[in-house]
Structure formats: structure tokens, C-alpha cells
Design a protein around this motif. Structure first.
Motif, PDB file in Angstrom:
ATOM      1  N   PRO A   2       0.807  -1.226   0.000  1.00 54.46           N
ATOM      2  CA  PRO A   2       0.000   0.000   0.000  1.00 54.46           C
ATOM      3  C   PRO A   2       0.840   1.275   0.000  1.00 54.46           C
ATOM      4  CG  PRO A   2      -0.915  -1.574   1.538  1.00 54.46           C
ATOM      5  CD  PRO A   2       0.418  -2.121   1.076  1.00 54.46           C
ATOM      6  N   ALA A   3       1.955   1.288   0.726  1.00 59.01           N
ATOM      7  CA  ALA A   3       2.808   2.485   0.737  1.00 59.01           C
ATOM      8  C   ALA A   3       3.337   2.771  -0.666  1.00 59.01           C
ATOM      9  CB  ALA A   3       3.963   2.315   1.717  1.00 59.01           C
ATOM     10  N   TRP A   4       3.706   1.716  -1.398  1.00 61.89           N
ATOM     11  CA  TRP A   4       4.176   1.905  -2.763  1.00 61.89           C
ATOM     12  C   TRP A   4       3.054   2.440  -3.646  1.00 61.89           C
ATOM     13  CZ3 TRP A   4       7.680   3.145  -5.978  1.00 61.89           C
ATOM     14  CH2 TRP A   4       7.548   2.905  -7.327  1.00 61.89           C
ATOM     15  N   ASP A   5       1.849   1.911  -3.496  1.00 59.33           N
ATOM     16  CA  ASP A   5       0.717   2.371  -4.306  1.00 59.33           C
ATOM     17  C   ASP A   5       0.453   3.863  -4.099  1.00 59.33           C
ATOM     18  OD1 ASP A   5       0.344  -0.165  -5.384  1.00 59.33           O
ATOM     19  OD2 ASP A   5      -1.123  -0.728  -3.865  1.00 59.33           O
ATOM     20  N   VAL A   6       0.519   4.306  -2.856  1.00 63.41           N
ATOM     21  CA  VAL A   6       0.297   5.724  -2.550  1.00 63.41           C
ATOM     22  C   VAL A   6       1.414   6.575  -3.133  1.00 63.41           C
ATOM     23  CG1 VAL A   6       0.182   7.421  -0.673  1.00 63.41           C
ATOM     24  CG2 VAL A   6      -1.064   5.256  -0.482  1.00 63.41           C
ATOM     25  N   LEU A   7       2.660   6.177  -2.894  1.00 62.79           N
ATOM     26  CA  LEU A   7       3.803   6.939  -3.412  1.00 62.79           C
ATOM     27  C   LEU A   7       3.783   6.960  -4.938  1.00 62.79           C
ATOM     28  CD1 LEU A   7       6.428   8.503  -3.053  1.00 62.79           C
ATOM     29  CD2 LEU A   7       7.624   6.294  -2.961  1.00 62.79           C
ATOM     30  N   ARG A   8       3.527   5.820  -5.559  1.00 63.07           N
ATOM     31  CA  ARG A   8       3.476   5.734  -7.019  1.00 63.07           C
ATOM     32  C   ARG A   8       2.434   6.686  -7.585  1.00 63.07           C
ATOM     33  NH1 ARG A   8       0.031   2.985  -9.767  1.00 63.07           N
ATOM     34  NH2 ARG A   8       0.361   2.612 -11.956  1.00 63.07           N
ATOM     35  N   ALA A   9       1.252   6.708  -7.002  1.00 62.23           N
ATOM     36  CA  ALA A   9       0.188   7.599  -7.472  1.00 62.23           C
ATOM     37  C   ALA A   9       0.607   9.064  -7.343  1.00 62.23           C
ATOM     38  CB  ALA A   9      -1.100   7.337  -6.699  1.00 62.23           C
ATOM     39  N   ALA A  13       1.307  11.642 -10.508  1.00 60.32           N
ATOM     40  CA  ALA A  13       0.598  12.925 -10.564  1.00 60.32           C
ATOM     41  C   ALA A  13       1.575  14.092 -10.661  1.00 60.32           C
ATOM     42  CB  ALA A  13      -0.288  13.084  -9.332  1.00 60.32           C
ATOM     43  N   ASP A  14       2.807  13.881 -10.173  1.00 61.95           N
ATOM     44  CA  ASP A  14       3.828  14.926 -10.187  1.00 61.95           C
ATOM     45  C   ASP A  14       4.671  14.922 -11.463  1.00 61.95           C
ATOM     46  OD1 ASP A  14       5.170  17.110  -8.955  1.00 61.95           O
ATOM     47  OD2 ASP A  14       6.768  15.762  -8.284  1.00 61.95           O
ATOM     48  N   GLY A  15       4.348  14.047 -12.411  1.00 59.61           N
ATOM     49  CA  GLY A  15       5.065  14.048 -13.678  1.00 59.61           C
ATOM     50  C   GLY A  15       6.007  12.887 -13.919  1.00 59.61           C
ATOM     51  N   TYR A  16       6.123  11.979 -12.965  1.00 60.31           N
ATOM     52  CA  TYR A  16       6.946  10.791 -13.189  1.00 60.31           C
ATOM     53  C   TYR A  16       6.241   9.884 -14.192  1.00 60.31           C
ATOM     54  CZ  TYR A  16      10.127  11.705  -9.282  1.00 60.31           C
ATOM     55  OH  TYR A  16      11.075  12.245  -8.464  1.00 60.31           O
ATOM     56  N   PRO A  21       7.011  -2.456 -14.169  1.00 59.84           N
ATOM     57  CA  PRO A  21       5.845  -2.756 -13.338  1.00 59.84           C
ATOM     58  C   PRO A  21       5.956  -2.237 -11.902  1.00 59.84           C
ATOM     59  CG  PRO A  21       7.066  -4.758 -13.878  1.00 59.84           C
ATOM     60  CD  PRO A  21       7.686  -3.641 -14.645  1.00 59.84           C
ATOM     61  N   TRP A  22       7.167  -2.053 -11.414  1.00 58.11           N
ATOM     62  CA  TRP A  22       7.368  -1.593 -10.040  1.00 58.11           C
ATOM     63  C   TRP A  22       8.325  -0.425  -9.990  1.00 58.11           C
ATOM     64  CZ3 TRP A  22       3.891  -3.656  -6.958  1.00 58.11           C
ATOM     65  CH2 TRP A  22       3.364  -4.904  -7.283  1.00 58.11           C
ATOM     66  N   ALA A  23       8.352   0.399 -11.034  1.00 60.47           N
ATOM     67  CA  ALA A  23       9.334   1.489 -11.084  1.00 60.47           C
ATOM     68  C   ALA A  23       8.778   2.719 -11.789  1.00 60.47           C
ATOM     69  CB  ALA A  23      10.598   1.023 -11.796  1.00 60.47           C
ATOM     70  N   VAL A  24       9.214   3.882 -11.324  1.00 65.90           N
ATOM     71  CA  VAL A  24       8.879   5.156 -11.960  1.00 65.90           C
ATOM     72  C   VAL A  24      10.129   6.020 -11.989  1.00 65.90           C
ATOM     73  CG1 VAL A  24       6.448   5.140 -11.257  1.00 65.90           C
ATOM     74  CG2 VAL A  24       8.110   6.259  -9.801  1.00 65.90           C
ATOM     75  N   SER A  25      10.211   6.912 -12.968  1.00 69.25           N
ATOM     76  CA  SER A  25      11.343   7.840 -13.010  1.00 69.25           C
ATOM     77  C   SER A  25      10.882   9.160 -13.596  1.00 69.25           C
ATOM     78  CB  SER A  25      12.507   7.277 -13.821  1.00 69.25           C
ATOM     79  OG  SER A  25      12.179   7.220 -15.184  1.00 69.25           O
ATOM     80  N   ARG A  26      11.698  10.167 -13.369  1.00 71.07           N
ATOM     81  CA  ARG A  26      11.391  11.503 -13.868  1.00 71.07           C
ATOM     82  C   ARG A  26      12.681  12.128 -14.380  1.00 71.07           C
ATOM     83  NH1 ARG A  26       8.802  16.536 -10.551  1.00 71.07           N
ATOM     84  NH2 ARG A  26       8.488  17.855 -12.347  1.00 71.07           N
ATOM     85  N   PRO A  27      12.963  11.919 -15.646  1.00 68.62           N
ATOM     86  CA  PRO A  27      14.159  12.544 -16.200  1.00 68.62           C
ATOM     87  C   PRO A  27      13.871  13.996 -16.583  1.00 68.62           C
ATOM     88  CG  PRO A  27      13.157  11.121 -17.835  1.00 68.62           C
ATOM     89  CD  PRO A  27      12.334  11.018 -16.576  1.00 68.62           C
TER      90      PRO A  27
END
Length: 58
Positions: A2-9, A13-16, A21-27
Motif C-alpha cells: 500500500p505504501a508503494w501504491d500511494v507513493l506511485r500515485a 501525478a507529479d510528472g513521473y 511494473p514496479w518502477a517510476v522515473s522523472r528525467p
């Protein structure tokens, strides 16, 4: 997870963008970072290219 789901969302929303499947980035030119989730742990790296060096993710 759940902590990952909240952080991911929040990050999406912030542009990442999802980079796996389990990763996000913001270059961006001024700040480049990445987050990844595995085995109950959220990993962070800046610059994003360092996320591949995290031993727990290999």
C-alpha cells in the motif's frame, strides 16, 4: 505494498512516468530521479541511472 501504491500515485501525478511494473522515473534537465519497489522496500536513486546499481534490485 500500500505504501508503494500511494507513493506511485503521487509521483505519477507529479510528472513521473512508469518505467516498469514496479518502477517510476522523472528525467528532467535539472533533477533526475527514480523510485523502485521490491520485496516491501521502496528504493530511491538520483540520478535515475543509479537505480540499476542497487544490489537489492538485481
Amino acid at each position: 505494498m500500500p505504501a508503494w501504491d500511494v507513493l506511485r500515485a503521487q509521483l505519477l501525478a507529479d510528472g513521473y512516468t512508469e518505467t516498469g511494473p514496479w518502477a517510476v522515473s522523472r528525467p528532467t534537465p535539472e533533477f533526475d530521479s527514480a523510485y523502485s519497489y521490491r520485496d516491501g522496500v521502496i528504493h530511491y536513486a538520483s540520478p535515475a541511472r543509479f537505480i540499476g546499481w542497487v544490489t537489492a534490485l538485481q
